[in-house]
Scaffold this motif. Structure first.
Motif, mmCIF file in Angstrom:
data_model
loop_
_atom_site.group_PDB
_atom_site.id
_atom_site.type_symbol
_atom_site.label_atom_id
_atom_site.label_comp_id
_atom_site.label_asym_id
_atom_site.label_seq_id
_atom_site.Cartn_x
_atom_site.Cartn_y
_atom_site.Cartn_z
ATOM 1 N N PHE A 99 0.838 -0.794 -0.085
ATOM 2 C CA PHE A 99 -0.004 -0.169 -0.029
ATOM 3 C C PHE A 99 0.813 1.076 -0.037
ATOM 4 C CE2 PHE A 99 -2.990 -3.351 1.286
ATOM 5 C CZ PHE A 99 -4.081 -2.747 1.128
ATOM 6 N N PHE A 100 0.100 2.206 -0.333
ATOM 7 C CA PHE A 100 1.226 3.381 -0.413
ATOM 8 C C PHE A 100 1.074 4.607 0.447
ATOM 9 C CE2 PHE A 100 1.268 2.579 -5.669
ATOM 10 C CZ PHE A 100 2.447 1.884 -5.865
ATOM 11 N N ASP A 101 -0.830 4.665 0.469
ATOM 12 C CA ASP A 101 -1.191 5.471 1.554
ATOM 13 C C ASP A 101 -1.593 5.116 2.182
ATOM 14 O OD1 ASP A 101 -1.269 7.737 2.958
ATOM 15 O OD2 ASP A 101 -1.877 9.214 1.258
ATOM 16 N N LEU A 102 -2.600 6.257 3.399
ATOM 17 C CA LEU A 102 -3.859 5.784 4.322
ATOM 18 C C LEU A 102 -4.284 6.802 5.086
ATOM 19 C CD1 LEU A 102 -3.048 4.803 6.909
ATOM 20 C CD2 LEU A 102 -2.239 2.495 6.215
ATOM 21 N N ILE A 103 -5.866 6.657 4.666
ATOM 22 C CA ILE A 103 -6.611 7.566 5.766
ATOM 23 C C ILE A 103 -7.273 6.940 7.062
ATOM 24 C CG2 ILE A 103 -6.002 9.746 4.383
ATOM 25 C CD1 ILE A 103 -8.566 9.164 2.990
ATOM 26 N N PHE A 104 -7.589 7.733 7.496
ATOM 27 C CA PHE A 104 -9.066 7.396 8.771
ATOM 28 C C PHE A 104 -10.037 8.354 8.324
ATOM 29 C CE2 PHE A 104 -4.776 6.483 11.025
ATOM 30 C CZ PHE A 104 -5.274 4.947 11.564
ATOM 31 N N SER A 105 -11.178 7.616 8.650
ATOM 32 C CA SER A 105 -11.681 8.437 8.265
ATOM 33 C C SER A 105 -13.426 8.020 9.582
ATOM 34 C CB SER A 105 -12.811 8.133 7.120
ATOM 35 O OG SER A 105 -13.924 8.905 7.263
ATOM 36 N N GLN A 106 -13.999 9.146 9.806
ATOM 37 C CA GLN A 106 -14.777 8.656 10.800
ATOM 38 C C GLN A 106 -16.289 8.975 10.147
ATOM 39 O OE1 GLN A 106 -14.528 10.199 15.139
ATOM 40 N NE2 GLN A 106 -16.325 10.247 15.150
ATOM 41 N N GLU A 107 -17.150 7.634 10.144
ATOM 42 C CA GLU A 107 -18.670 7.694 8.859
ATOM 43 C C GLU A 107 -19.780 7.096 10.188
ATOM 44 O OE1 GLU A 107 -17.169 5.727 6.077
ATOM 45 O OE2 GLU A 107 -15.619 7.254 5.014
ATOM 46 N N ARG A 108 -20.315 7.857 10.234
ATOM 47 C CA ARG A 108 -21.822 7.304 11.021
ATOM 48 C C ARG A 108 -21.460 6.145 12.082
ATOM 49 N NH1 ARG A 108 -22.058 5.684 5.655
ATOM 50 N NH2 ARG A 108 -23.282 7.291 4.687
ATOM 51 N N ASN A 109 -20.685 7.277 13.747
ATOM 52 C CA ASN A 109 -19.907 6.966 14.531
ATOM 53 C C ASN A 109 -19.217 5.957 14.499
ATOM 54 O OD1 ASN A 109 -21.282 8.860 15.995
ATOM 55 N ND2 ASN A 109 -23.192 7.606 15.821
ATOM 56 N N LYS A 110 -18.543 5.262 13.405
ATOM 57 C CA LYS A 110 -17.736 4.375 12.608
ATOM 58 C C LYS A 110 -16.442 4.792 12.752
ATOM 59 C CE LYS A 110 -21.011 0.499 12.095
ATOM 60 N NZ LYS A 110 -21.896 -0.297 11.425
ATOM 61 N N LEU A 111 -15.511 3.894 12.864
ATOM 62 C CA LEU A 111 -13.859 4.653 12.066
ATOM 63 C C LEU A 111 -13.517 3.135 11.245
ATOM 64 C CD1 LEU A 111 -11.379 6.209 12.627
ATOM 65 C CD2 LEU A 111 -10.441 4.236 14.411
ATOM 66 N N TYR A 112 -12.783 3.848 10.270
ATOM 67 C CA TYR A 112 -12.684 3.373 8.863
ATOM 68 C C TYR A 112 -11.649 3.262 8.374
ATOM 69 C CZ TYR A 112 -17.739 2.332 8.124
ATOM 70 O OH TYR A 112 -19.074 1.767 8.535
ATOM 71 N N VAL A 113 -10.346 2.876 8.061
ATOM 72 C CA VAL A 113 -9.550 3.192 7.232
ATOM 73 C C VAL A 113 -9.603 3.195 5.401
ATOM 74 C CG1 VAL A 113 -8.606 1.056 8.103
ATOM 75 C CG2 VAL A 113 -6.892 3.283 7.182
ATOM 76 N N THR A 135 -13.539 -0.268 13.298
ATOM 77 C CA THR A 135 -14.163 -0.150 14.479
ATOM 78 C C THR A 135 -13.955 -0.919 15.786
ATOM 79 O OG1 THR A 135 -16.184 1.062 13.123
ATOM 80 C CG2 THR A 135 -16.299 1.048 15.507
ATOM 81 N N ASP A 136 -13.859 -2.036 15.627
ATOM 82 C CA ASP A 136 -13.261 -3.144 16.508
ATOM 83 C C ASP A 136 -11.884 -3.704 15.662
ATOM 84 O OD1 ASP A 136 -12.346 -5.569 18.141
ATOM 85 O OD2 ASP A 136 -14.154 -6.054 17.386
ATOM 86 N N LEU A 137 -10.917 -2.855 16.613
ATOM 87 C CA LEU A 137 -9.804 -2.799 15.761
ATOM 88 C C LEU A 137 -9.137 -4.781 16.020
ATOM 89 C CD1 LEU A 137 -7.378 0.401 17.366
ATOM 90 C CD2 LEU A 137 -8.392 -0.131 15.142
ATOM 91 N N ALA A 138 -9.731 -5.336 16.566
ATOM 92 C CA ALA A 138 -9.713 -6.992 17.140
ATOM 93 C C ALA A 138 -10.045 -7.542 15.931
ATOM 94 C CB ALA A 138 -9.495 -7.347 18.337
ATOM 95 N N HIS A 139 -11.355 -6.937 14.981
ATOM 96 C CA HIS A 139 -11.088 -7.597 14.111
ATOM 97 C C HIS A 139 -12.059 -6.553 12.822
ATOM 98 C CE1 HIS A 139 -12.307 -10.016 18.012
ATOM 99 N NE2 HIS A 139 -12.625 -10.786 16.769
ATOM 100 N N PRO A 140 -11.162 -6.257 11.977
ATOM 101 C CA PRO A 140 -10.844 -5.053 11.151
ATOM 102 C C PRO A 140 -12.398 -5.946 9.987
ATOM 103 C CG PRO A 140 -8.667 -6.357 10.818
ATOM 104 C CD PRO A 140 -9.386 -6.461 12.373
#
Length: 327
Positions: A2-16, A30-35
């Protein structure tokens, strides 16, 4: 890879979101143990994604076919026809009418409404590298540091003021629009300066902070309880300074294996093209951060590989008789 990544909070959930060139992957973390993978974004124009960004509720992709804005459902809602082999050098502000592209030794200003470049200004550039400008939407000023001086421009590309720094390299300008000062990095260190006249307020040499052979390049300004925290990518370490440029903490870099990680390969985004049209060339199997010279017919280009030994660059089709040509 992967070249790049960003985080995004959407509808009370966390995405990358992560880009690997041909695709952008969206993971729910949102659950780091189970992406979990929730979407895979691709483009029908064979765009090759080099970088990612975020503007309000839109995801930005910087690719060989330009800038695209995607909504959270994976649909392209807008696009702009400008590119840079260093996506970091494109300054995108959703609240501004302009895009600022530091393309090697030229500052290019792009009007979003007319969708045209309205200004091109030459800069002092000894080395083409990552370089971040700062768009102050309150003052309607653009600040950048090239390899000769710190510069202040109007939004139409007119130089207002400059200040010569002590290095032969310039990297990033960072700060906040609601303060009367900013920071810039020039390899030798970081300088805090006045927005009004560019005069230094304070400075810190970073060559010996966090270990020997430091070189201040990437610069990020954060806010913690109303106070600035500066994160500096200092070649041999990552530094954290306070707003008085005093060291808070650092993390030393570790030695990386720079040997090629795969077999050599080259590929184009198309196998037919007319003379003088632009095509995307990408390849891999080289050493990390290796300087490359590319020869195509009678034209010569340069490129530099990323940390995974891969590169992408735009080349122009030479005016030659229809035949095969080596690259």
């Amino acid at each position: 890879d992967f070249f790049d990544l960003i985080f995004s909070q959407e509808r009370n959930k966390l995405y990358v979101y992560s880009a690997n060139g041909w695709s952008v992957y969206k993971y729910n973390i949102t659950d780091l143990a189970h992406p979990s993978l929730v979407n895979k974004l691709t483009d029908n124009s064979w765009d090759y994604f080099l970088g990612l960004g975020k503007a309000d509720d839109k995801i930005l992709t910087y690719g060989t076919k330009g800038i695209k804005l995607w909504n959270y459902d994976g649909q392209v809602v807008d696009s702009y026809n400008l590119t840079n082999k260093y996506p970091y050098n494109i300054n995108f502000n959703d609240n501004s009418d302009y895009l600022f592209n530091l393309d090697n030794n030229i500052l290019k200003i792009f009007d979003k409404k007319s969708r045209k470049f309205i200004s091109q200004t030459f800069l002092i550039v000894n080395e083409d590298h990552n370089r971040k400008s700062f768009n102050d939407s309150i003052l309607s000023r653009l600040y950048l540091v090239d390899d000769g001086s710190l510069k202040m421009f109007s939004l139409n590309g007119s130089l207002i003021k400059s200040f010569k720094h002590i290095s032969n390299k310039g990297y990033d300008v960072a700060g906040a629009v609601d303060k009367n000062y900013l920071y810039f990095s020039d390899g030798k260190g970081v300088v805090k300066f006045s927005k009004e006249d560019l005069k230094p307020i304070d400075w810190a040499y970073t060559t010996d902070l966090g270990g020997k052979n430091g070189w201040a390049m990437g610069l990020k300004a954060l806010n913690q309880d109303g106070q600035d925290r500066l994160v500096i990518f200092n070649n041999n370490s990552i530094l954290v300074l306070d707003e008085n440029l005093e060291l808070i903490s650092f993390s030393p870099a570790t030695e990386e294996d720079k040997q090629p990680q795969e077999n050599l390969f080259l590929a184009l985004d198309k196998n037919r093209a007319t003379s003088n049209s632009l095509i995307s060339l990408h390849g891999g199997g080289y050493a990390m951060n290796e300087e490359l010279i590319i020869t195509f017919a009678n034209r010569v280009y340069s490129a530099k590989t990323a940390g995974n030994g891969r590169f992408t660059t735009i080349i122009s089709v030479p005016n030659v008789l229809p035949t095969s040509a080596d690259i």
